[in-house]
Design a protein around this motif. Structure first.
Motif, PDB file in Angstrom:
ATOM      1  N   LEU A   1     -13.112   1.224   3.597  1.00 22.72           N
ATOM      2  CA  LEU A   1     -13.162   0.114   4.544  1.00 22.72           C
ATOM      3  C   LEU A   1     -14.234   0.396   5.592  1.00 22.72           C
ATOM      4  O   LEU A   1     -14.331   1.512   6.099  1.00 22.72           O
ATOM      5  CB  LEU A   1     -11.802  -0.055   5.228  1.00 22.72           C
TER       6      LEU A   1
ATOM      7  N   MET B   1      -6.157   6.147   4.471  1.00 21.25           N
ATOM      8  CA  MET B   1      -6.199   4.856   3.793  1.00 21.25           C
ATOM      9  C   MET B   1      -7.564   4.195   3.966  1.00 21.25           C
ATOM     10  O   MET B   1      -8.163   3.692   2.997  1.00 21.25           O
ATOM     11  CB  MET B   1      -5.107   3.943   4.354  1.00 21.25           C
ATOM     12  N   THR B   2      -8.078   4.216   5.180  1.00 19.09           N
ATOM     13  CA  THR B   2      -9.368   3.592   5.463  1.00 19.09           C
ATOM     14  C   THR B   2     -10.484   4.269   4.683  1.00 19.09           C
ATOM     15  O   THR B   2     -11.363   3.600   4.123  1.00 19.09           O
ATOM     16  CB  THR B   2      -9.653   3.652   6.974  1.00 19.09           C
TER      17      THR B   2
ATOM     18  N   ILE C   1      -3.447   6.234   8.360  1.00 20.45           N
ATOM     19  CA  ILE C   1      -4.410   5.141   8.488  1.00 20.45           C
ATOM     20  C   ILE C   1      -5.829   5.645   8.247  1.00 20.45           C
ATOM     21  O   ILE C   1      -6.637   4.971   7.583  1.00 20.45           O
ATOM     22  CB  ILE C   1      -4.298   4.481   9.872  1.00 20.45           C
TER      23      ILE C   1
ATOM     24  N   VAL D   1       0.864  -1.177   0.000  1.00 24.37           N
ATOM     25  CA  VAL D   1       0.000   0.000   0.000  1.00 24.37           C
ATOM     26  C   VAL D   1       0.900   1.225   0.000  1.00 24.37           C
ATOM     27  O   VAL D   1       1.708   1.403   0.919  1.00 24.37           O
ATOM     28  CB  VAL D   1      -0.924   0.017   1.229  1.00 24.37           C
TER      29      VAL D   1
ATOM     30  N   PHE E   1     -10.089   3.580   0.714  1.00 22.38           N
ATOM     31  CA  PHE E   1     -10.431   2.215   0.325  1.00 22.38           C
ATOM     32  C   PHE E   1     -11.836   1.820   0.772  1.00 22.38           C
ATOM     33  O   PHE E   1     -12.242   0.664   0.608  1.00 22.38           O
ATOM     34  CB  PHE E   1      -9.416   1.219   0.894  1.00 22.38           C
TER      35      PHE E   1
ATOM     36  N   ALA F   1       1.242   1.127   6.384  1.00 18.19           N
ATOM     37  CA  ALA F   1      -0.046   0.974   5.701  1.00 18.19           C
ATOM     38  C   ALA F   1      -0.244  -0.462   5.214  1.00 18.19           C
ATOM     39  O   ALA F   1      -1.355  -1.003   5.282  1.00 18.19           O
ATOM     40  CB  ALA F   1      -0.136   1.954   4.531  1.00 18.19           C
ATOM     41  N   THR F   2       0.815  -1.088   4.747  1.00 15.05           N
ATOM     42  CA  THR F   2       0.701  -2.459   4.233  1.00 15.05           C
ATOM     43  C   THR F   2       0.348  -3.442   5.342  1.00 15.05           C
ATOM     44  O   THR F   2      -0.552  -4.275   5.195  1.00 15.05           O
ATOM     45  CB  THR F   2       2.010  -2.870   3.534  1.00 15.05           C
TER      46      THR F   2
ATOM     47  N   MET G   1      -3.251  -2.764   6.620  1.00 17.45           N
ATOM     48  CA  MET G   1      -4.245  -3.285   5.685  1.00 17.45           C
ATOM     49  C   MET G   1      -4.350  -4.811   5.810  1.00 17.45           C
ATOM     50  O   MET G   1      -5.452  -5.380   5.803  1.00 17.45           O
ATOM     51  CB  MET G   1      -3.875  -2.899   4.254  1.00 17.45           C
ATOM     52  N   LYS G   2      -3.219  -5.484   5.961  1.00 10.39           N
ATOM     53  CA  LYS G   2      -3.240  -6.943   6.102  1.00 10.39           C
ATOM     54  C   LYS G   2      -3.926  -7.345   7.402  1.00 10.39           C
ATOM     55  O   LYS G   2      -4.724  -8.285   7.447  1.00 10.39           O
ATOM     56  CB  LYS G   2      -1.816  -7.493   6.033  1.00 10.39           C
TER      57      LYS G   2
END
Length: 275
Positions: free
Chosen positions: A163, A157-158, A154, A103, A161, A126-127, A130-131
């Motif tokens: 999420l 990113m959330t 974070i 990510v 995407f 971030a990677t 995300m995992k």
């Protein structure tokens, strides 16, 4: 409390998505982490805490190999704080093959401040988050304000995407001296621990001066850096930014945060103060 080490065990314990609150950690826990667990507990959901030292966010010269691993003690603390599940995978479980898919956060946010001095750090963060989000599938996740820029990465990113996870911020916990609690404080000698409070004081002074003086911000920041250097520190940055996006503020009337990172002896510390 259950302590689980595999994804299969975790999925069996959490068969329904969005059924828990989540606190990701790298272990070596202190009161700051435990306050996040208690905050997560307030949602009335089972609380999952992960313990995983993530190689992807360490540069080759950093402290990955010597970062303290204290799983037994951490589990005792988490159980006392009301945690229901500890997910503590080993590296082969979480990264069974080289993690070539990663990510990449927006460089405008991730390549400044911490990202400038630790290239690739937020890609690693971030990677792994995300995992972990994919593994735990929480309804809410709690991150500390101590890592202010990380929290923003974070959150972005959330959101981008889409999420279905609510990201909550936990306030920074401090010792009576004012030192922000950090797992890396354990690297400090007794004399360094006393001196370490100078970082928060420097940030407080910088924020106060920016609010009250007409001196250009760049000059105030340079003076703050010089002051820490004169006190025996090796600072990376001391700065004032907008809370909303960590860009340089246009005026002192905005909602602001003072952020800093500096090395004291062999230990690099970070801190921030909202103002």
């Amino acid at each position: 409390m259950q302590t689980l080490h595999t994804l299969a065990e975790l999925r069996a314990a959490l068969p329904q998505p969005r059924s828990c609150a989540f606190v990701p950690t790298m272990g070596n826990l202190h009161e700051g982490h435990l306050s996040l667990v208690r905050q997560a507990r307030a949602h009335g959901l089972p609380v999952v805490a992960s313990i995983f030292v993530n190689r992807l966010q360490f540069a080759p010269h950093e402290d990955f190999d010597r970062y303290p691993r204290t799983l037994a003690r951490d589990c005792e603390l988490l159980q006392a704080a009301g945690c229901d599940i500890v997910f503590a995978p080993d590296e082969a479980e979480l990264y069974p093959e080289p993690q070539t898919f990663k990510v990449l956060p927006d460089p405008a946010l991730a390549d400044i401040l911490e990202g400038h001095f630790r290239p690739g750090f937020f890609t690693g963060v971030a990677t792994v988050v995300m995992k972990l989000f994919g593994a735990v599938q929480p309804r809410v996740a709690v991150f500390g304000k101590k890592d202010y820029q990380q929290l923003m990465v974070i959150r972005c990113m959330t959101a981008q995407f889409a999420l279905p996870i609510t990201i909550e911020a936990g306030e920074t916990c401090r010792a009576a001296s004012g030192l922000a609690l950090s797992s890396r404080n354990g690297y400090l000698s007794d004399s360094e621990r006393e001196k370490a409070t100078e970082l928060a004081r420097a940030l407080g002074t910088l924020a106060k001066r920016y609010r009250s003086e007409s001196t250009p911000l760049v000059e105030l920041e340079a003076q703050a850096l010089d002051g820490l250097r004169a006190a025996g520190w090796q600072p990376d940055y001391l700065t004032i930014r907008r809370r909303s996006d960590l860009t340089v503020p246009a005026s002192a009337a905005e909602a602001l945060v003072a952020l800093g990172a500096a090395r004291l002896g062999a230990t690099r510390l970070i801190d921030n103060l909202e103002s």
